[in-house]
Design a protein around this motif. Structure first.
Motif, PDB file in Angstrom:
ATOM      1  N   GLY A  30      -7.918   1.720   8.742  1.00  0.00           N
ATOM      2  CA  GLY A  30      -6.813   1.200   9.538  1.00  0.00           C
ATOM      3  C   GLY A  30      -5.627   2.123   9.740  1.00  0.00           C
ATOM      4  N   THR A 111       4.125  -2.760  11.359  1.00  0.00           N
ATOM      5  CA  THR A 111       3.875  -2.510   9.940  1.00  0.00           C
ATOM      6  C   THR A 111       5.138  -1.902   9.338  1.00  0.00           C
ATOM      7  OG1 THR A 111       1.515  -2.156  10.355  1.00  0.00           O
ATOM      8  CG2 THR A 111       2.402  -1.308   8.283  1.00  0.00           C
ATOM      9  N   SER A 133      -0.255  -2.783   3.766  1.00  0.00           N
ATOM     10  CA  SER A 133      -0.723  -3.642   4.849  1.00  0.00           C
ATOM     11  C   SER A 133      -2.216  -3.862   4.679  1.00  0.00           C
ATOM     12  CB  SER A 133      -0.438  -2.965   6.197  1.00  0.00           C
ATOM     13  OG  SER A 133      -0.852  -3.775   7.268  1.00  0.00           O
ATOM     14  N   ASN A 134      -2.685  -5.041   5.040  1.00  0.00           N
ATOM     15  CA  ASN A 134      -4.115  -5.377   4.902  1.00  0.00           C
ATOM     16  C   ASN A 134      -4.614  -5.116   3.489  1.00  0.00           C
ATOM     17  OD1 ASN A 134      -4.492  -6.271   7.533  1.00  0.00           O
ATOM     18  ND2 ASN A 134      -5.012  -4.235   8.282  1.00  0.00           N
ATOM     19  N   VAL A 166      -1.720  -5.190  14.134  1.00  0.00           N
ATOM     20  CA  VAL A 166      -1.644  -5.583  12.729  1.00  0.00           C
ATOM     21  C   VAL A 166      -0.177  -5.661  12.320  1.00  0.00           C
ATOM     22  CG1 VAL A 166      -2.170  -4.862  10.361  1.00  0.00           C
ATOM     23  CG2 VAL A 166      -3.880  -4.583  12.169  1.00  0.00           C
ATOM     24  N   ASN A 168       2.462  -6.670   8.929  1.00  0.00           N
ATOM     25  CA  ASN A 168       2.592  -7.059   7.523  1.00  0.00           C
ATOM     26  C   ASN A 168       3.861  -7.868   7.283  1.00  0.00           C
ATOM     27  OD1 ASN A 168       4.458  -4.983   7.689  1.00  0.00           O
ATOM     28  ND2 ASN A 168       3.789  -3.941   5.829  1.00  0.00           N
TER      29      ASN A 168
END
Length: 199
Positions: A30, A111, A133-134, A166, A168
């Motif tokens: 990612g 992010t 993140s993730n 994405v 966070n």
């Protein structure tokens, strides 16, 4: 003429070749970042992401022109890690052996993380970024040795990218950042973003 040819040949040998910056784009992990050379890849089975908690990590690294470039991706997907503790530990780890000069919020798309500058002994300096993140820690470090290029460090740090879809932070958290910084910065990196200080 022959002497001149020898001088040209000597200069060609003594001048370092320009870096061939290429993007390392890891869809599986990612992130994307550019390196000045093909990076070495080291697998770490037991990386202490927070005290007492070890998880696997992968370290990408390359050296060029008296600079060292490193990207560490720590896989905490099976570890239920708290972001604040992971980021705090990452900042301690990156700044170890130096003096933390800058610690400000950072944002790449949606992010959020931290940008750091660490002064090292002998006039060396590290610029770093840490993001969680993730369920992964992304720890980017560029260290300039004597004679190293600050512009290469900046290029490396600024090249880090994540998937724009994405996030966070929740929509509510991002809205609270914008509300706290209204009229100064339309999309701040966090509540302590120095660009939000009213003068």
């Amino acid at each position: 003429m022959r002497c001149f040819a020898y001088v040209l040949a000597a200069l060609a040998v003594s001048v370092p070749a320009a870096a061939d910056w290429n993007e390392l784009n890891s869809v599986a992990e990612g992130f994307g970042v550019v390196f000045p050379a093909d990076p070495n890849i080291d697998e770490i089975a037991m990386f202490e992401v927070i005290p007492g908690k070890n998880v696997p990590a992968r370290v990408y690294s390359a050296s060029y022109n008296n600079n060292v470039f490193k990207m560490t991706v720590v896989d905490g997907r099976d570890a239920t890690l708290p972001e604040a503790a992971v980021i705090d530990q990452a900042i301690k780890r990156v700044s170890q052996g130096g003096e933390l000069k800058v610690n400000i919020p950072a944002r790449i798309y949606r992010t959020y993380g931290r940008h750091l500058v660490i002064a090292r002994p002998g006039g060396n300096q590290t610029t770093a970024s840490v993001f969680f993140s993730n369920d992964r820690l992304y720890q980017l470090e560029g260290t300039s040795m004597a004679g190293g290029s600050d512009s290469d460090l900046i290029r490396f740090q600024q090249s880090l990218t994540f998937d724009r879809n994405v996030a966070n932070r929740t929509a509510e958290q991002m809205a609270s950042y914008r509300a706290a910084c209204a009229g100064i910065n339309v999309n701040p990196a966090g509540l302590d973003d120095p660009r939000c200080v009213r003068r």
